[in-house]
Design a protein around this motif. Sequence first.
Motif, PDB file in Angstrom:
ATOM      1  N   MET A 229       0.856  -1.196   0.000  1.00  0.00           N
ATOM      2  CA  MET A 229       0.000   0.000   0.000  1.00  0.00           C
ATOM      3  C   MET A 229       0.886   1.237   0.000  1.00  0.00           C
ATOM      4  N   LYS A 230       0.832   2.044  -1.037  1.00  0.00           N
ATOM      5  CA  LYS A 230       1.648   3.242  -1.144  1.00  0.00           C
ATOM      6  C   LYS A 230       0.817   4.461  -0.789  1.00  0.00           C
ATOM      7  N   PHE A 231       0.913   4.938   0.386  1.00  0.00           N
ATOM      8  CA  PHE A 231       0.265   6.154   0.816  1.00  0.00           C
ATOM      9  C   PHE A 231      -0.856   6.621  -0.122  1.00  0.00           C
ATOM     10  N   THR A 232      -1.388   7.774   0.110  1.00  0.00           N
ATOM     11  CA  THR A 232      -2.552   8.208  -0.665  1.00  0.00           C
ATOM     12  C   THR A 232      -2.171   8.816  -2.002  1.00  0.00           C
ATOM     13  N   SER A 233      -0.866   8.922  -2.296  1.00  0.00           N
ATOM     14  CA  SER A 233      -0.475   9.432  -3.604  1.00  0.00           C
ATOM     15  C   SER A 233      -1.049   8.571  -4.716  1.00  0.00           C
ATOM     16  N   LEU A 234      -1.290   7.279  -4.434  1.00  0.00           N
ATOM     17  CA  LEU A 234      -1.888   6.404  -5.431  1.00  0.00           C
ATOM     18  C   LEU A 234      -3.310   6.845  -5.756  1.00  0.00           C
ATOM     19  N   LEU A 235      -3.958   7.485  -4.781  1.00  0.00           N
ATOM     20  CA  LEU A 235      -5.335   7.899  -4.982  1.00  0.00           C
ATOM     21  C   LEU A 235      -5.424   9.214  -5.748  1.00  0.00           C
ATOM     22  N   VAL A 236      -4.497  10.127  -5.469  1.00  0.00           N
ATOM     23  CA  VAL A 236      -4.631  11.466  -6.029  1.00  0.00           C
ATOM     24  C   VAL A 236      -3.661  11.744  -7.163  1.00  0.00           C
ATOM     25  N   GLY A 237      -2.672  10.859  -7.342  1.00  0.00           N
ATOM     26  CA  GLY A 237      -1.650  11.128  -8.348  1.00  0.00           C
ATOM     27  C   GLY A 237      -2.225  11.320  -9.737  1.00  0.00           C
TER      28      GLY A 237
ATOM     29  N   GLY B 264       7.682  -1.899   3.971  1.00  0.00           N
ATOM     30  CA  GLY B 264       7.864  -1.753   2.533  1.00  0.00           C
ATOM     31  C   GLY B 264       7.572  -0.356   2.035  1.00  0.00           C
ATOM     32  N   ASP B 265       6.683   0.354   2.700  1.00  0.00           N
ATOM     33  CA  ASP B 265       6.321   1.718   2.314  1.00  0.00           C
ATOM     34  C   ASP B 265       7.210   2.762   2.970  1.00  0.00           C
ATOM     35  N   GLY B 266       8.014   2.353   3.958  1.00  0.00           N
ATOM     36  CA  GLY B 266       8.896   3.286   4.636  1.00  0.00           C
ATOM     37  C   GLY B 266       8.290   3.973   5.844  1.00  0.00           C
ATOM     38  N   MET B 267       7.036   3.646   6.184  1.00  0.00           N
ATOM     39  CA  MET B 267       6.434   4.270   7.357  1.00  0.00           C
ATOM     40  C   MET B 267       6.950   3.632   8.645  1.00  0.00           C
ATOM     41  N   VAL B 268       7.354   2.370   8.571  1.00  0.00           N
ATOM     42  CA  VAL B 268       7.995   1.682   9.688  1.00  0.00           C
ATOM     43  C   VAL B 268       9.439   1.400   9.290  1.00  0.00           C
TER      44      VAL B 268
ATOM     45  N   ALA C   9       6.866  11.502   8.318  1.00  0.00           N
ATOM     46  CA  ALA C   9       7.110  12.698   7.508  1.00  0.00           C
ATOM     47  C   ALA C   9       6.588  12.588   6.074  1.00  0.00           C
ATOM     48  N   PRO C  10       6.871  11.513   5.328  1.00  0.00           N
ATOM     49  CA  PRO C  10       6.368  11.478   3.943  1.00  0.00           C
ATOM     50  C   PRO C  10       4.848  11.566   3.861  1.00  0.00           C
ATOM     51  N   TYR C  11       4.172  10.903   4.792  1.00  0.00           N
ATOM     52  CA  TYR C  11       2.707  10.949   4.784  1.00  0.00           C
ATOM     53  C   TYR C  11       2.219  12.360   5.087  1.00  0.00           C
ATOM     54  N   TYR C  12       2.778  13.011   6.099  1.00  0.00           N
ATOM     55  CA  TYR C  12       2.334  14.363   6.452  1.00  0.00           C
ATOM     56  C   TYR C  12       2.593  15.347   5.312  1.00  0.00           C
ATOM     57  N   ILE C  13       3.740  15.228   4.695  1.00  0.00           N
ATOM     58  CA  ILE C  13       4.054  16.117   3.576  1.00  0.00           C
ATOM     59  C   ILE C  13       3.050  15.907   2.445  1.00  0.00           C
ATOM     60  N   GLU C  14       2.749  14.669   2.148  1.00  0.00           N
ATOM     61  CA  GLU C  14       1.804  14.369   1.077  1.00  0.00           C
ATOM     62  C   GLU C  14       0.410  14.921   1.361  1.00  0.00           C
ATOM     63  N   ARG C  15      -0.043  14.767   2.606  1.00  0.00           N
ATOM     64  CA  ARG C  15      -1.407  15.195   2.932  1.00  0.00           C
ATOM     65  C   ARG C  15      -1.517  16.717   3.022  1.00  0.00           C
ATOM     66  N   VAL C  16      -0.476  17.371   3.507  1.00  0.00           N
ATOM     67  CA  VAL C  16      -0.474  18.836   3.508  1.00  0.00           C
ATOM     68  C   VAL C  16      -0.462  19.345   2.071  1.00  0.00           C
TER      69      VAL C  16
ATOM     70  N   VAL D 239       7.466  18.991   7.532  1.00  0.00           N
ATOM     71  CA  VAL D 239       6.462  19.720   6.752  1.00  0.00           C
ATOM     72  C   VAL D 239       6.873  21.179   6.601  1.00  0.00           C
ATOM     73  N   VAL D 240       7.304  21.785   7.696  1.00  0.00           N
ATOM     74  CA  VAL D 240       7.738  23.186   7.656  1.00  0.00           C
ATOM     75  C   VAL D 240       8.928  23.349   6.723  1.00  0.00           C
ATOM     76  N   GLU D 241       9.881  22.417   6.818  1.00  0.00           N
ATOM     77  CA  GLU D 241      11.071  22.489   5.954  1.00  0.00           C
ATOM     78  C   GLU D 241      10.695  22.340   4.485  1.00  0.00           C
ATOM     79  N   LYS D 242       9.725  21.476   4.202  1.00  0.00           N
ATOM     80  CA  LYS D 242       9.321  21.226   2.825  1.00  0.00           C
ATOM     81  C   LYS D 242       8.590  22.412   2.210  1.00  0.00           C
TER      82      LYS D 242
END
Length: 358
Positions: A1-9, A282-286, A257-264, A53-56
């Motif tokens: 499962m690859k974060f929500t980028s699969l849904l909105v990409g 596998g997704d890098g969240m753990v 971090a990747p999930y928060y950046i994506e959702r923001v 998120v702030v840095e991004k």
Amino acid sequence: MKFTSLLVGGALALGMATGAMAQDDKAKVGFIYVGPIGDGGYTFEHDQARKAVVEKFGDKVETTYVESVPEGPDAERVMTQMALNGADLIFATSFGFMDATVNTAKKFPDVKFEHATGYKTAPNLAIYNARFYEGRAIQGLIAGEMTESNIVGYIGSYPIPEVIRGMNSAFIHARKVNPDVQFKIVWAYTWFDPAKEADAAKVLIEQGADVILQHTDSTAPLAAAEAAGNVIGFGQASDMGEYADGPRVTSIIDNWAPYYIERVNAVIDGTWETSDTWAGIGDGMVEIGEITDRVPAEVKAEALELKDKIASGEYHPYTGPLNKQDGTPWLAEGEIADDQTLLGMDFFVEGITAEMPK
């Protein structure tokens, strides 16, 4: 499962984004934390992700946070105030914030909410979780190989599915390499309370445990292990690297971090929609922290092999044959547990002798 980028990409690629924020508008993002940002564990990692998120996004975003918020009505008060102060997106980062998040989302339908580790959604409420049990499998293997007393102590926070999944996963994989291993469990009934966590660790050590696992957020159990002198432990939610030269042999790291950046970014672009994300190694969240030299080379190799098999999908930590605690069959040979069962897990597997709290 690859974060929500699969849904909105796809929508982004086709230029279909609607409702994007004006260039001169800042996305206002709030974070509500169950512990202090200095806990060295779970809340610390959420706040590291906020900083990412702030840095991004720089001046495109304005973040606020409230730490050490009790689970319950006070969480609703805090989120309500964030919404009234103009928040576009609010991250509620603990299981016990679930009902408060649902209630606040109803009151503010134009605000986007994200709740960590829960299961209730709404058109303006998404949920996200990490497959912590994947990391627990690796910890269990190391614990089973390294214990000399054959007693592993486990400090639980609350008897909720997330915590029970982790305990079972660790036990299953400890037993795979050491059929004589036993788990002793102490429930702290807190996410973060260094004094209680230290006391729990000391009790387990007094009962013969020479390995301590924890699903609580402070470094106190590692400090207790260090004081005992012959006990090993693991970083929880964060690397807890200050103990890497002592009892900490590796860690589970929550990488939000990747999930928060994506959702923001989805809020900024106007593509945010409710979703249900459950991601793992596998997704890098753990992530698995550095395995120290205290772990024998052959055990380290086994642990890294297990990590790679989980990450690739070659192996699932809940693969049968497995029975429930009372001996009734659960998973047949080669059968893999479905997510729905794992998400609602309220039972121990066979071999754990502790009673499930009522």
